[in-house]
Design a protein around this motif. Structure first.
Motif, PDB file in Angstrom:
ATOM      1  N   SER A  23     -11.482  18.021 -23.737  1.00 52.97           N
ATOM      2  CA  SER A  23     -12.078  17.291 -24.865  1.00 52.97           C
ATOM      3  C   SER A  23     -13.588  17.128 -24.675  1.00 52.97           C
ATOM      4  CB  SER A  23     -11.405  15.926 -25.037  1.00 52.97           C
ATOM      5  OG  SER A  23     -11.730  15.120 -23.936  1.00 52.97           O
ATOM      6  N   LYS A  24     -14.083  17.298 -23.440  1.00 57.58           N
ATOM      7  CA  LYS A  24     -15.534  17.234 -23.164  1.00 57.58           C
ATOM      8  C   LYS A  24     -16.046  18.621 -22.760  1.00 57.58           C
ATOM      9  CE  LYS A  24     -15.944  12.934 -24.022  1.00 57.58           C
ATOM     10  NZ  LYS A  24     -16.688  12.553 -25.248  1.00 57.58           N
ATOM     11  N   LEU A  25     -15.336  19.635 -23.196  1.00 58.21           N
ATOM     12  CA  LEU A  25     -15.667  21.032 -22.836  1.00 58.21           C
ATOM     13  C   LEU A  25     -15.853  21.187 -21.317  1.00 58.21           C
ATOM     14  CD1 LEU A  25     -17.993  22.127 -25.803  1.00 58.21           C
ATOM     15  CD2 LEU A  25     -15.510  22.124 -25.649  1.00 58.21           C
ATOM     16  N   ALA A  27     -17.095  19.308 -19.138  1.00 54.49           N
ATOM     17  CA  ALA A  27     -18.384  18.879 -18.561  1.00 54.49           C
ATOM     18  C   ALA A  27     -18.158  18.245 -17.185  1.00 54.49           C
ATOM     19  CB  ALA A  27     -19.073  17.880 -19.497  1.00 54.49           C
ATOM     20  N   LYS A  60     -12.278  27.481 -25.067  1.00 54.12           N
ATOM     21  CA  LYS A  60     -13.651  27.376 -25.564  1.00 54.12           C
ATOM     22  C   LYS A  60     -14.700  27.355 -24.448  1.00 54.12           C
ATOM     23  CE  LYS A  60     -16.187  24.651 -28.913  1.00 54.12           C
ATOM     24  NZ  LYS A  60     -16.128  23.551 -29.863  1.00 54.12           N
ATOM     25  N   ALA A  64     -19.292  23.138 -19.956  1.00 54.02           N
ATOM     26  CA  ALA A  64     -20.463  23.056 -20.850  1.00 54.02           C
ATOM     27  C   ALA A  64     -21.587  22.233 -20.230  1.00 54.02           C
ATOM     28  CB  ALA A  64     -20.061  22.493 -22.204  1.00 54.02           C
ATOM     29  N   ALA A  66     -23.416  19.695 -16.869  1.00 53.60           N
ATOM     30  CA  ALA A  66     -23.236  18.372 -16.272  1.00 53.60           C
ATOM     31  C   ALA A  66     -22.985  17.407 -17.422  1.00 53.60           C
ATOM     32  CB  ALA A  66     -24.492  17.980 -15.510  1.00 53.60           C
ATOM     33  N   ASP A  67     -22.315  16.303 -17.127  1.00 51.57           N
ATOM     34  CA  ASP A  67     -21.965  15.352 -18.196  1.00 51.57           C
ATOM     35  C   ASP A  67     -23.210  14.569 -18.611  1.00 51.57           C
ATOM     36  OD1 ASP A  67     -21.043  13.121 -19.710  1.00 51.57           O
ATOM     37  OD2 ASP A  67     -19.022  13.571 -18.972  1.00 51.57           O
ATOM     38  N   ILE A  68     -23.724  14.917 -19.787  1.00 47.87           N
ATOM     39  CA  ILE A  68     -25.004  14.348 -20.241  1.00 47.87           C
ATOM     40  C   ILE A  68     -24.895  12.828 -20.417  1.00 47.87           C
ATOM     41  CG2 ILE A  68     -26.746  14.395 -22.091  1.00 47.87           C
ATOM     42  CD1 ILE A  68     -25.793  17.367 -22.587  1.00 47.87           C
ATOM     43  N   LEU A 110     -22.635  26.597 -19.352  1.00 45.21           N
ATOM     44  CA  LEU A 110     -23.998  26.132 -19.638  1.00 45.21           C
ATOM     45  C   LEU A 110     -24.442  25.146 -18.570  1.00 45.21           C
ATOM     46  CD1 LEU A 110     -23.499  25.466 -23.456  1.00 45.21           C
ATOM     47  CD2 LEU A 110     -24.497  27.501 -22.388  1.00 45.21           C
ATOM     48  N   PRO A 134     -29.671  25.362 -20.489  1.00 41.22           N
ATOM     49  CA  PRO A 134     -30.445  24.733 -21.568  1.00 41.22           C
ATOM     50  C   PRO A 134     -31.116  23.419 -21.183  1.00 41.22           C
ATOM     51  CG  PRO A 134     -28.119  24.275 -21.879  1.00 41.22           C
ATOM     52  CD  PRO A 134     -28.237  25.064 -20.588  1.00 41.22           C
TER      53      PRO A 134
HETATM   54  N1  COA Z   1     -21.881  16.565 -21.383  1.00 39.64           N
HETATM   55  C1  COA Z   1     -21.127  15.615 -21.986  1.00 39.64           C
HETATM   56  N2  COA Z   1     -20.343  15.893 -23.041  1.00 39.64           N
HETATM   57  C2  COA Z   1     -20.339  17.153 -23.496  1.00 39.64           C
HETATM   58  C3  COA Z   1     -21.116  18.168 -22.922  1.00 39.64           C
HETATM   59  C4  COA Z   1     -21.915  17.837 -21.810  1.00 39.64           C
HETATM   60  N3  COA Z   1     -22.668  18.744 -21.185  1.00 39.64           N
HETATM   61  N4  COA Z   1     -20.907  19.321 -23.611  1.00 39.64           N
HETATM   62  C5  COA Z   1     -20.035  19.014 -24.591  1.00 39.64           C
HETATM   63  N5  COA Z   1     -19.691  17.718 -24.528  1.00 39.64           N
HETATM   64  C6  COA Z   1     -18.761  16.967 -25.385  1.00 39.64           C
HETATM   65  C7  COA Z   1     -19.400  16.663 -26.742  1.00 39.64           C
HETATM   66  O1  COA Z   1     -20.201  15.489 -26.646  1.00 39.64           O
HETATM   67  C8  COA Z   1     -18.161  16.453 -27.594  1.00 39.64           C
HETATM   68  O2  COA Z   1     -17.606  15.190 -27.284  1.00 39.64           O
HETATM   69  P1  COA Z   1     -17.128  14.195 -28.489  1.00 39.64           P
HETATM   70  O3  COA Z   1     -16.064  14.972 -29.197  1.00 39.64           O
HETATM   71  O4  COA Z   1     -16.619  12.999 -27.763  1.00 39.64           O
HETATM   72  O5  COA Z   1     -18.337  13.950 -29.324  1.00 39.64           O
HETATM   73  C9  COA Z   1     -17.190  17.485 -27.035  1.00 39.64           C
HETATM   74  O6  COA Z   1     -17.653  17.795 -25.722  1.00 39.64           O
HETATM   75  C10 COA Z   1     -17.159  18.782 -27.840  1.00 39.64           C
HETATM   76  O7  COA Z   1     -18.472  19.290 -27.911  1.00 39.64           O
HETATM   77  P2  COA Z   1     -19.215  19.652 -29.306  1.00 39.64           P
HETATM   78  O8  COA Z   1     -20.697  19.568 -29.083  1.00 39.64           O
HETATM   79  O9  COA Z   1     -18.645  18.843 -30.415  1.00 39.64           O
HETATM   80  O10 COA Z   1     -18.765  21.183 -29.489  1.00 39.64           O
HETATM   81  P3  COA Z   1     -19.530  22.302 -30.315  1.00 39.64           P
HETATM   82  O11 COA Z   1     -18.571  23.429 -30.442  1.00 39.64           O
HETATM   83  O12 COA Z   1     -20.137  21.751 -31.555  1.00 39.64           O
HETATM   84  O13 COA Z   1     -20.751  22.759 -29.352  1.00 39.64           O
HETATM   85  C11 COA Z   1     -21.783  23.328 -27.252  1.00 39.64           C
HETATM   86  C12 COA Z   1     -20.510  23.357 -28.112  1.00 39.64           C
HETATM   87  C13 COA Z   1     -21.430  23.830 -25.876  1.00 39.64           C
HETATM   88  C14 COA Z   1     -22.837  24.261 -27.884  1.00 39.64           C
HETATM   89  C15 COA Z   1     -22.338  21.891 -27.207  1.00 39.64           C
HETATM   90  O14 COA Z   1     -21.275  21.029 -26.807  1.00 39.64           O
HETATM   91  C16 COA Z   1     -23.472  21.671 -26.260  1.00 39.64           C
HETATM   92  O15 COA Z   1     -24.600  22.070 -26.542  1.00 39.64           O
HETATM   93  N6  COA Z   1     -23.222  21.026 -25.096  1.00 39.64           N
HETATM   94  C17 COA Z   1     -24.222  20.663 -24.153  1.00 39.64           C
HETATM   95  C18 COA Z   1     -24.702  21.864 -23.379  1.00 39.64           C
HETATM   96  C19 COA Z   1     -25.796  21.485 -22.422  1.00 39.64           C
HETATM   97  O16 COA Z   1     -26.899  21.140 -22.795  1.00 39.64           O
HETATM   98  N7  COA Z   1     -25.487  21.564 -21.130  1.00 39.64           N
HETATM   99  C20 COA Z   1     -26.433  21.326 -20.094  1.00 39.64           C
HETATM  100  C21 COA Z   1     -26.258  19.974 -19.566  1.00 39.64           C
HETATM  101  S1  COA Z   1     -27.400  19.709 -18.231  1.00 39.64           S
END
Ligand code: COA
Length: 260
Positions: A23-25, A27, A60, A64, A66-68, A110, A134
């Motif tokens: 659910s948090k991809l 992270a 998917k 994705a 580290a947990d931001i 990512l 990113p």
């Molecule tokens: N940290 C914390 N949560 C994350 C995360 C991360 N790196 N990447 C994804 N999630 C969470 C989202 O907040 C979302 O949670 P929610 O449903 O509670 O809001 C869930 O995972 C699904 O992600 P979502 O963004 O809705 O999926 P998407 O298909 O629209 O986009 C990505 C996918 C990968 C493009 C996008 O999630 C993203 O850009 N993630 C961050 C990538 C990033 O910058 N990583 C480097 C971190 S240092």
């Protein structure tokens, strides 16, 4: 071994470690890093386990990043500590493990996710995978070894561009860059990766551990890789695996290695 954020399956001397926060991809929060640390330490000591595969749950994402949400409010000191603890506990642990670790990248890899894959000994990607670092889009830089391992793998110019633009590359581009070794359909990813693990497991575990050490020495400050190679080449001559490997060859049979 039961962990909250990862699943472990053992199959014919292969451990499949799945990061399980779909659910948090997937992270990487600190708890997941701690789970991975404990699991990999334990698996690394288990002589029955000859290859470790790391993948992500769902279709998917591999990981994705580290947990931001966890580090968004960190101070300078907390940020530095996050990176240094993570590097030591997980990323360096994997890189230096004597057991081969392969990343099976099943989707987004990512930030910390790509850094995790890059700490593995090599990478296989599914055709839907997307990779990038990113971090600068969040106002930070890669902190789990990305600024070091990405240029080692794809060259400085490409790494500079990928990090500065915060863009993602697809699996085919990653293969052209040398970031992943193979690209396969998503449905075949685990079987394909297990096939490579099977090939590895035909060989001497002792020698493989020493080869990892010698290859890594090229990328470590203050180490002379050629000297490390000579030392470890020599060590192999004192092992049962070396006796078995050379004897089996001369007797025209398959070797049966014990890793000793
Ligand atoms: N940290 C914390 N949560 C994350 C995360 C991360 N790196 N990447 C994804 N999630 C969470 C989202 O907040 C979302 O949670 P929610 O449903 O509670 O809001 C869930 O995972 C699904 O992600 P979502 O963004 O809705 O999926 P998407 O298909 O629209 O986009 C990505 C996918 C990968 C493009 C996008 O999630 C993203 O850009 N993630 C961050 C990538 C990033 O910058 N990583 C480097 C971190 S240092």
């Amino acid at each position: 071994m039961n962990y909250e954020n990862i699943l472990i399956e053992l199959e014919n001397n292969i451990a499949i470690l799945t990061i399980n926060r779909p659910s948090k991809l997937n992270a990487l929060n600190i708890d997941t890093i701690n789970d991975l640390h404990k699991a990999i330490k334990t698996l690394g000591k288990n002589k029955e386990i000859q290859v470790i595969l790391i993948t992500g749950s769902g279709e998917k994402a591999f990981v994705a990043g580290a947990d931001i949400s966890e580090f968004a409010h960190f101070t300078i000191a907390e940020g530095a500590q996050l990176a240094s603890e993570g590097q030591e506990k997980l990323f360096d642990l994997i890189e230096n493990l004597k057991t081969p670790v392969i990343a099976a990248i099943n989707g987004f890899a990512l930030g910390g996710g790509l850094e995790l894959a890059m700490a593995c000994h090599f990478r296989i990607a599914s055709d839907n995978a997307k990779m990038g670092l990113p971090e600068v889009s969040l106002g930070v830089i890669p902190g789990y070894g990305g600024t070091q391992r990405l240029p080692q793998l794809i060259g400085k110019g490409r790494a500079m561009e990928l990090i500065m633009t915060a863009s993602m590359i697809d699996a085919e581009t990653a293969k052209n860059y040398g970031l992943v070794n193979h690209v396969v359909p998503q449905a075949d990813l685990l079987n394909f990766t297990k096939g490579i693990a099977q090939k590895i497991m035909k060989n001497s575990p002792f020698a493989i551990g020493r080869a990892i050490k010698a290859i890594n020495a090229n990328y470590k400050d203050g180490k002379n890789g050629f000297e490390i190679e000579i030392k470890n080449f020599g060590k192999c001559f004192g092992t049962a695996d070396f006796k078995e490997g050379t004897t089996a060859f001369l007797e025209k049979r398959k070797a049966n290695f014990t890793g000793k």
